[in-house]
Scaffold this active site. Structure first.
Site, short mmCIF file in Angstrom:
data_model
loop_
_atom_site.label_atom_id
_atom_site.label_comp_id
_atom_site.label_asym_id
_atom_site.label_seq_id
_atom_site.Cartn_x
_atom_site.Cartn_y
_atom_site.Cartn_z
N HIS A 19 0.85 -1.19 0.00
CA HIS A 19 0.00 0.00 0.00
C HIS A 19 0.89 1.24 0.00
O HIS A 19 2.12 1.13 -0.11
CB HIS A 19 -0.99 -0.01 1.17
CG HIS A 19 -0.35 -0.12 2.52
ND1 HIS A 19 0.51 0.84 3.02
CD2 HIS A 19 -0.42 -1.08 3.47
CE1 HIS A 19 0.91 0.48 4.23
NE2 HIS A 19 0.38 -0.69 4.52
N HIS A 22 4.16 1.38 2.32
CA HIS A 22 5.35 0.70 1.78
C HIS A 22 5.92 1.50 0.61
O HIS A 22 7.13 1.62 0.44
CB HIS A 22 5.00 -0.69 1.24
CG HIS A 22 4.21 -1.57 2.16
ND1 HIS A 22 2.92 -1.94 1.90
CD2 HIS A 22 4.54 -2.15 3.34
CE1 HIS A 22 2.48 -2.73 2.87
NE2 HIS A 22 3.45 -2.87 3.76
N CYS A 127 0.37 -9.61 21.69
CA CYS A 127 -0.57 -9.28 20.60
C CYS A 127 -0.17 -10.07 19.37
O CYS A 127 0.94 -9.96 18.87
CB CYS A 127 -0.56 -7.79 20.28
SG CYS A 127 -1.53 -7.42 18.80
N CYS A 130 0.70 -7.87 16.26
CA CYS A 130 2.04 -7.27 16.26
C CYS A 130 3.12 -8.33 16.34
O CYS A 130 4.28 -8.04 16.08
CB CYS A 130 2.21 -6.34 17.46
SG CYS A 130 1.08 -4.97 17.50
N CYS A 144 -4.57 -3.43 22.11
CA CYS A 144 -3.45 -3.01 21.29
C CYS A 144 -3.89 -1.82 20.45
O CYS A 144 -4.93 -1.86 19.79
CB CYS A 144 -3.01 -4.15 20.37
SG CYS A 144 -1.88 -3.59 19.09
N HIS A 147 -4.15 -2.75 16.74
CA HIS A 147 -5.06 -3.79 16.27
C HIS A 147 -6.43 -3.79 16.94
O HIS A 147 -7.31 -4.55 16.54
CB HIS A 147 -4.40 -5.16 16.43
CG HIS A 147 -3.19 -5.31 15.55
ND1 HIS A 147 -1.92 -5.07 16.00
CD2 HIS A 147 -3.09 -5.63 14.24
CE1 HIS A 147 -1.07 -5.25 14.99
NE2 HIS A 147 -1.75 -5.58 13.93
N LYS A 296 -7.10 7.86 9.22
CA LYS A 296 -6.08 6.83 9.18
C LYS A 296 -6.46 5.83 8.09
O LYS A 296 -7.62 5.48 7.93
CB LYS A 296 -6.03 6.12 10.56
CG LYS A 296 -4.77 5.32 10.74
CD LYS A 296 -4.69 4.71 12.13
CE LYS A 296 -3.53 3.72 12.15
NZ LYS A 296 -3.32 3.07 13.43
N LYS A 299 -8.26 -0.92 6.18
CA LYS A 299 -9.09 -1.76 5.32
C LYS A 299 -10.56 -1.57 5.62
O LYS A 299 -11.39 -1.53 4.72
CB LYS A 299 -8.72 -3.22 5.53
CG LYS A 299 -7.59 -3.66 4.62
CD LYS A 299 -7.36 -5.16 4.78
CE LYS A 299 -5.97 -5.49 4.28
NZ LYS A 299 -5.45 -6.74 4.82
ZN LIG Z 1 -1.12 -5.31 17.94
#
Ligand SMILES: [Zn+2]
Length: 478
Positions: A19, A22, A127, A130, A144, A147, A296, A299
């Site tokens: 995306h 990167h 997590c 992560c 987290c 996430h 932000k 998805k």
């Molecule tokens: Zn996480």
């Protein structure tokens, strides 16, 4: 004098397709690599993919394929994206490459033999997203922050790296910029982390995760994904895992990354290098995040921007330009297709494209022969280089566009089309107006090469002919 310049992007985790995040890191690395090559520096540019870990195994299971097959598919998507964006990486490392795996095992064996790795026990909140244990302060309302999931309580026997042992040495090196962290606010964050929280020994292996590199002296464990991934920066240069023997291009001059992975890169990674008796990278540069229309990218919001979306809409060179000029490199920025459209039309279609079209048309019409010289504007080169050196890509581009603006204004003011070609010394007068303008365009094009390699070469070729001719529009309006 030519210097060594080794630049890396992180290895991208294959849990996701490429995306704009990167893309940002990779295009920036490419711009720097191209610039250093143009200076005659011995340059090596490494990117690649990070392919081990529980999350990858889980994804593959969902798709009912082998983890390796899953990793192959996603990894090739990264390769395709970089090829589409005209990225000139010298190697593409994959953490599932056999040579990488062997080197990681050899390196860990060395760290174990020198007692930097011991059998310990780890208890903590883990997590899965992560693939990291989380401290309480990493969590927001127990979740987290990346996430939005609750980490699991875990306790396990694990091979543990003596990270705390390197606290003092690393803090000293970071403070003295022997390991330089840029921008400065990022360095300050890391120094304060060292001083307030400090390093603790860290789990370097996992039991029950089979999709990973086996610990050489205990095959029931696999190597912690970060420890595996970091060593790509060495194995990507052909390093065999031997401690104390740095590959020729090491240390890296610049390691680019986004802020979410700075902490591990400024703690675990350099500690591993010290344990392996290898020099630390010279500079870690941390760039910001892009928000999409003030939100932000995620998805669930459906606002993920893929590199191919940009290339399809604007073309390769314009996509590279729009990304690199969107914001100051070390800061967060906000992007949108509306803003990109506006900038494309203003700076490329109306700016550079229009000036080149006007100038070449007039030169061709008046049959002028101009002898131009690439790289003749030393002041411009100096300003540009200073900005490139300090990662101010947006400012480097601004200095070029300032030059184009001045050339455009000179053309509009002096109105060479109103002069009579057939009057006495008419052609000489027209030439006197157009030559410096053409020279400016050529100088700007030369400095644009790292950002827009194809368009820049097109302009350079056009202006290097004895008889300059008007060509196709460089940037069709959107
Ligand atoms: Zn996480």
């Amino acid at each position: 004098m030519s210097k060594k310049f080794y630049i890396t992007t992180p290895v991208y985790y294959v849990n996701d397709v490429p995306h704009i995040g990167h893309t940002y890191t990779t295009v920036a690395a490419d711009v720097l690599a191209r610039w250093h090559r143009s200076l005659g520096d011995e340059t090596f540019f490494l990117t690649g993919t990070d392919e081990h870990g529980a999350k990858i195994a889980e994804k593959a299971r969902e798709m009912k394929i082998e983890p390796q097959q899953y990793a192959n598919e996603i990894s090739s998507k990264f390769k395709e994206a970089w090829s589409e964006l005209n990225i000139t990486n010298d190697n593409f490392i994959r953490t599932t490459d056999e040579e990488h795996i062997k080197a990681v095992q050899k390196a860990l064996q060395y760290m174990y033999d020198r007692s930097d790795i011991y059998l310990g026990k780890y208890e903590g909140l883990y997590c899965r997203g992560c693939e990291q244990y989380k401290s309480q302060r990493d969590l927001i309302n127990g979740l987290c922050s990346d996430h939005q999931t609750a980490p699991e309580k875990m306790s396990e026997e694990c091979w543990t790296f003596k990270l705390a042992k390197y606290q003092d040495e690393l803090l000293k090196k970071i403070k003295k910029d022997e390991l330089q962290i840029l921008p400065l606010n990022r360095k300050n964050e890391i120094v304060s982390f060292y001083e307030k929280e400090g390093l603790e020994d860290i789990s370097f292996s996992r039991k029950n995760i089979s999709w990973g590199i086996p610990i050489p002296w205990d095959k029931s464990h696999t190597v912690y994904v970060w420890a595996d991934a970091f060593l790509n920066y060495l194995t990507g240069l052909g390093w065999s895992g031997k401690a104390g023997q740095a590959p020729k291009m090491w240390p890296a001059a610049v390691q680019l990354m986004s802020k979410d992975i700075l902490r591990v890169h400024a703690t675990i990674w350099p500690a591993m290098l010290l344990s392996l008796n290898l020099p630390l990278p010279e500079t870690i540069f941390v760039h910001g995040y892009f928000q999409i229309n003030g939100q932000k990218m995620s998805k669930s919001l459906g606002n993920v921007v893929a590199p191919e979306d940009l290339v399809k809409k604007y073309g390769v060179d314009a996509a590279r330009f729009l990304i690199m000029s969107a914001t100051a490199f070390g800061r967060d920025g906000d992007i949108s297709f509306a803003k990109f459209d506006e900038k494309y039309n203003a700076d490329l279609a109306n700016g550079l494209g229009n000036l080149v079209a006007r100038a070449t048309k007039l030169i061709e019409k008046n049959g002028l022969e101009l002898k131009l010289k690439v790289g003749s504007d030393k002041k411009l080169i100096e300003k540009y280089s200073k900005n490139m050196q300090s990662f101010r890509f947006d400012e480097a581009l601004k200095s070029l566009w300032q030059k184009l603006k001045e050339a455009d204004e000179a053309l509009s003011e002096k109105k060479p089309w109103k002069l009579d070609l057939l009057a006495s010394s008419g052609q000489a007068k027209i030439k006197k107006i157009l030559k410096p303008i053409a020279q400016d365009i050529l100088n700007v094009a030369d400095l644009l090469k790292p950002f827009m390699p194809t368009v820049a070469e097109k302009i350079i070729t056009q202006f290097s002919h004895k008889q300059i001719k008007k060509g196709e529009p460089l940037f069709p309006r959107i």
